[in-house]
Design a protein around this motif. Structure first.
Motif, PDB file in Angstrom:
ATOM      1  N   ALA A 174      -9.313   1.142  -1.969  1.00  0.00           N
ATOM      2  CA  ALA A 174      -9.005   1.903  -0.664  1.00  0.00           C
ATOM      3  C   ALA A 174      -9.532   1.343   0.538  1.00  0.00           C
ATOM      4  N   ASP A 175      -8.668   0.289   1.192  1.00  0.00           N
ATOM      5  CA  ASP A 175      -9.359  -0.369   2.039  1.00  0.00           C
ATOM      6  C   ASP A 175      -8.886   0.234   3.617  1.00  0.00           C
ATOM      7  N   GLU A 176      -9.654   0.329   4.412  1.00  0.00           N
ATOM      8  CA  GLU A 176      -9.406   0.967   5.837  1.00  0.00           C
ATOM      9  C   GLU A 176      -8.652   0.132   6.734  1.00  0.00           C
ATOM     10  N   PHE A 177      -8.735  -1.127   6.671  1.00  0.00           N
ATOM     11  CA  PHE A 177      -8.014  -2.320   7.591  1.00  0.00           C
ATOM     12  C   PHE A 177      -6.449  -1.828   7.896  1.00  0.00           C
ATOM     13  N   ASN A 178      -6.050  -1.551   8.996  1.00  0.00           N
ATOM     14  CA  ASN A 178      -4.636  -1.335   9.262  1.00  0.00           C
ATOM     15  C   ASN A 178      -4.366   0.068   8.786  1.00  0.00           C
ATOM     16  N   ASN A 179      -5.278   0.853   8.709  1.00  0.00           N
ATOM     17  CA  ASN A 179      -5.322   2.130   8.125  1.00  0.00           C
ATOM     18  C   ASN A 179      -4.430   2.222   6.839  1.00  0.00           C
ATOM     19  N   ASN A 180      -4.615   1.074   6.072  1.00  0.00           N
ATOM     20  CA  ASN A 180      -3.847   1.145   4.784  1.00  0.00           C
ATOM     21  C   ASN A 180      -4.085   2.497   3.767  1.00  0.00           C
ATOM     22  N   PHE A 181      -5.379   2.919   3.794  1.00  0.00           N
ATOM     23  CA  PHE A 181      -5.573   3.760   2.741  1.00  0.00           C
ATOM     24  C   PHE A 181      -4.900   5.169   3.108  1.00  0.00           C
ATOM     25  N   LEU A 182      -4.480   5.420   4.121  1.00  0.00           N
ATOM     26  CA  LEU A 182      -3.681   6.542   4.666  1.00  0.00           C
ATOM     27  C   LEU A 182      -2.555   6.851   3.926  1.00  0.00           C
ATOM     28  N   HIS A 183      -2.027   5.820   3.049  1.00  0.00           N
ATOM     29  CA  HIS A 183      -0.866   5.853   2.173  1.00  0.00           C
ATOM     30  C   HIS A 183      -1.137   6.611   0.775  1.00  0.00           C
ATOM     31  N   TYR A 184      -2.558   6.664   0.615  1.00  0.00           N
ATOM     32  CA  TYR A 184      -3.138   7.372  -0.724  1.00  0.00           C
ATOM     33  C   TYR A 184      -3.364   8.991  -0.535  1.00  0.00           C
ATOM     34  N   GLN A 216       0.860  -1.180   0.003  1.00  0.00           N
ATOM     35  CA  GLN A 216       0.107  -0.029   0.018  1.00  0.00           C
ATOM     36  C   GLN A 216       0.981   1.151  -0.050  1.00  0.00           C
ATOM     37  N   GLU A 217       1.986   1.257   0.756  1.00  0.00           N
ATOM     38  CA  GLU A 217       2.922   2.394   0.899  1.00  0.00           C
ATOM     39  C   GLU A 217       3.298   2.317  -0.492  1.00  0.00           C
ATOM     40  N   PHE A 218       3.730   1.434  -1.378  1.00  0.00           N
ATOM     41  CA  PHE A 218       4.642   1.481  -2.779  1.00  0.00           C
ATOM     42  C   PHE A 218       3.484   2.010  -3.732  1.00  0.00           C
ATOM     43  N   LEU A 219       2.213   1.539  -3.543  1.00  0.00           N
ATOM     44  CA  LEU A 219       1.296   1.876  -4.246  1.00  0.00           C
ATOM     45  C   LEU A 219       1.179   3.510  -4.348  1.00  0.00           C
ATOM     46  N   GLY A 220       0.951   4.043  -3.005  1.00  0.00           N
ATOM     47  CA  GLY A 220       0.618   5.514  -2.692  1.00  0.00           C
ATOM     48  C   GLY A 220       1.920   6.468  -3.260  1.00  0.00           C
ATOM     49  N   LYS A 221       3.385   5.711  -2.911  1.00  0.00           N
ATOM     50  CA  LYS A 221       4.252   6.689  -3.048  1.00  0.00           C
ATOM     51  C   LYS A 221       5.119   6.575  -4.405  1.00  0.00           C
ATOM     52  N   TYR A 222       4.807   5.449  -4.902  1.00  0.00           N
ATOM     53  CA  TYR A 222       5.402   5.225  -6.303  1.00  0.00           C
ATOM     54  C   TYR A 222       4.588   5.061  -7.500  1.00  0.00           C
ATOM     55  N   LEU A 223       3.567   4.341  -7.296  1.00  0.00           N
ATOM     56  CA  LEU A 223       2.747   3.920  -8.852  1.00  0.00           C
ATOM     57  C   LEU A 223       1.929   5.207  -8.989  1.00  0.00           C
ATOM     58  N   GLN A 224       1.104   5.906  -7.932  1.00  0.00           N
ATOM     59  CA  GLN A 224       0.379   6.754  -7.979  1.00  0.00           C
ATOM     60  C   GLN A 224       1.008   8.000  -8.261  1.00  0.00           C
ATOM     61  N   LYS A 225       2.381   8.179  -8.493  1.00  0.00           N
ATOM     62  CA  LYS A 225       3.109   9.431  -8.334  1.00  0.00           C
ATOM     63  C   LYS A 225       2.811  10.145  -9.754  1.00  0.00           C
TER      64      LYS A 225
END
Length: 304
Positions: free
Chosen positions: A163-173, A96-105
């Motif tokens: 964007a899934d809320e579990f583990n606050n994963n979506f906060l990386h987007y 999820q971090e990789f998606l938000g920081k790299y792929l969505q850039k």
């Protein structure tokens, strides 16, 4: 790991647990976007490339810049040596971090979130933008038959993500647009109470950037579509995507035609087999509300 974003063409990324639904889609998109991708998984059936290995090993990390993992690895009782080496080298990042920081850039990001209907709504939105010629990249938490998986690579400016809320994963987007279907208490293994769930969603809404468009149930125009997928819940999902299409300036005829030709996704009221008048559906619903809604949809469609 450090905060610098490495250029795709020079970044070697290894996916630990690449057979997982999220990881498989993300690794596919990373490869299409120019990253040099390898991966490994404990299941032999997921090692579908000569660069994907069966089993885990620290040897996989030679010359690797990023080790992408699923958050599930942190819930294991014993850490794998491959993960330990990655942590020691400070190269570990969740997908999820990789998606938000790299792929969505550099993309205009559209996130679909909420307790129910995320996957279906994300797939609907991906289909709509594709049908409108916008060629989006999309990541969904379910198999989309037309794509042969749970991800679609496109060269357009939009990136659509479930964007899934579990583990606050979506906060990386950091999306430009959020479709928020609904909020109920879920994931009691992570959230202690409903207030924690609501606070997580509030923080995610705070991540909006650019035009900062939030689409919620109050924006639902209440249209009735001639959908191929069952249930009132899918009418609601379609209405959310209809609003999205209007916000993006897509012609109404294209929006309606796209929604009404949507045939569904894997394990969401998926017809598995039929013999005579007997039909067998597979559905992933596990939340009480989702189960109730699914059964109501079936009873309405098959009253006898």
């Amino acid at each position: 790991m450090n905060n610098k974003t490495l250029p795709a063409s020079k970044t070697k990324v290894h996916f630990m647990g690449v057979g997982g639904s999220g990881m498989a889609g993300i690794s596919f998109l990373a490869s299409k976007m120019g990253y040099e991708v390898t991966g490994c998984d404990l299941e032999k059936s997921t090692a579908y490339s000569d660069k994907f290995f069966h089993g885990h090993s620290p040897d996989h990390l030679k010359d690797i810049d990023l080790l992408v993992v699923t958050p599930a690895v942190y819930f294991q009782k014993v850490k794998d040596p491959e993960l330990i080496l990655g942590e020691n080298r400070k190269i570990v990042i969740t997908w999820q971090e990789f998606l938000g920081k790299y792929l969505q850039k550099g993309k205009k990001v559209i996130c679909i979130t909420g307790t129910h209907g995320k996957s279906t709504t994300t797939a609907m939105a991906g289909k709509l933008l594709t049908d409108a010629g916008l060629d989006p990249s999309v990541i969904v938490g379910a198999n989309v038959p037309e794509w042969g998986g749970n991800a679609r690579f496109g060269e357009g400016e939009y990136f659509i993500a479930e964007a899934d809320e579990f583990n606050n994963n979506f906060l990386h987007y950091y999306p430009d647009i959020i479709i928020l279907n609904n909020i109920e208490f879920d994931h009691p293994d992570f959230f202690k109470n409903e207030e924690e769930v609501q606070e997580s969603f509030r923080k995610f809404i705070g991540n909006l950037r650019g035009e900062k468009i939030l689409i919620t149930e109050k924006d639902n125009p209440g249209k009735k579509f001639n959908l191929k997928v069952l249930g009132e819940h899918n009418q609601k999902n379609a209405n959310m995507v209809y609003v999205l299409g209007k916000k993006l300036g897509i012609d109404q005829k294209i929006i309606i035609r796209s929604l009404e030709s949507f045939t569904g996704i894997g394990r969401r009221m998926e017809l598995i087999t039929q013999k005579g008048h007997i039909k067998v559906f597979d559905d992933y619903a596990h939340h009480p509300t989702a189960i109730k809604t699914t059964i109501e949809g079936l009873r309405k469609e098959f009253p006898d």
